[in-house]
Scaffold this motif. Structure first.
Motif, PDB file in Angstrom:
ATOM      1  N   GLU A  72       9.484 -11.942  25.944  1.00 23.74           N
ATOM      2  CA  GLU A  72      10.508 -12.747  26.612  1.00 23.74           C
ATOM      3  C   GLU A  72      11.371 -11.887  27.534  1.00 23.74           C
ATOM      4  OE1 GLU A  72      12.542 -14.676  23.379  1.00 23.74           O
ATOM      5  OE2 GLU A  72      10.834 -15.993  22.958  1.00 23.74           O
ATOM      6  N   LEU A  73      11.718 -10.696  27.091  1.00 23.77           N
ATOM      7  CA  LEU A  73      12.504  -9.783  27.921  1.00 23.77           C
ATOM      8  C   LEU A  73      11.719  -9.326  29.141  1.00 23.77           C
ATOM      9  CD1 LEU A  73      14.270  -7.693  25.144  1.00 23.77           C
ATOM     10  CD2 LEU A  73      15.343  -9.338  26.701  1.00 23.77           C
ATOM     11  N   LYS A  74      10.444  -9.086  28.975  1.00 23.92           N
ATOM     12  CA  LYS A  74       9.578  -8.714  30.110  1.00 23.92           C
ATOM     13  C   LYS A  74       9.568  -9.819  31.163  1.00 23.92           C
ATOM     14  CE  LYS A  74       6.108  -5.648  28.056  1.00 23.92           C
ATOM     15  NZ  LYS A  74       4.693  -5.559  27.652  1.00 23.92           N
ATOM     16  N   GLU A  75       9.464 -11.034  30.685  1.00 23.94           N
ATOM     17  CA  GLU A  75       9.468 -12.162  31.610  1.00 23.94           C
ATOM     18  C   GLU A  75      10.792 -12.279  32.356  1.00 23.94           C
ATOM     19  OE1 GLU A  75       6.987 -14.238  32.665  1.00 23.94           O
ATOM     20  OE2 GLU A  75       5.739 -12.838  31.517  1.00 23.94           O
ATOM     21  N   LEU A  76      11.886 -12.035  31.645  1.00 23.03           N
ATOM     22  CA  LEU A  76      13.202 -12.039  32.293  1.00 23.03           C
ATOM     23  C   LEU A  76      13.300 -10.976  33.365  1.00 23.03           C
ATOM     24  CD1 LEU A  76      15.752 -12.609  29.385  1.00 23.03           C
ATOM     25  CD2 LEU A  76      15.404 -14.064  31.374  1.00 23.03           C
TER      26      LEU A  76
END
Length: 92
Positions: free
Chosen positions: A84-88
């Motif tokens: 999720e952080l990578k996507e952000l």
């Protein structure tokens, strides 16, 4: 699934692992110069996760293999957070 029924995804999470205290200690029958062991204190673990502790003839034992599914779930939770952080970061 020959021996199991009522199978559902667990509600356990990384919080369950984070609540477990890891200690360094020596067994009472060890010399002071013996290397310390890293592990869990059964009495402490019993307070927060009683199903992970067995009482065998009056002595508490940590059911170490029962902790493994919690560890796997915690890694899965962390990986989901990382993804999720990578996507952000991609959207910035």
């Amino acid at each position: 699934m020959k021996l199991k029924k009522n199978i559902v995804d667990t509600k356990k999470s990384i919080d369950d692992i984070m609540s477990i205290k890891v200690k360094d200690f020596r067994w009472k029958n060890q010399d002071k110069t013996a290397e310390k062991t890293t592990g869990f204190i059964a009495q402490e673990l019993q307070e927060i996760h009683p199903k992970l502790v067995n009482d065998i003839e009056g002595t508490l034992h940590v059911a170490s293999t029962d902790i493994i599914p919690l560890l796997v779930k915690a890694v899965q939770d962390q990986q989901q957070q990382i993804n999720e952080l990578k996507e952000l970061l991609k959207t910035k």
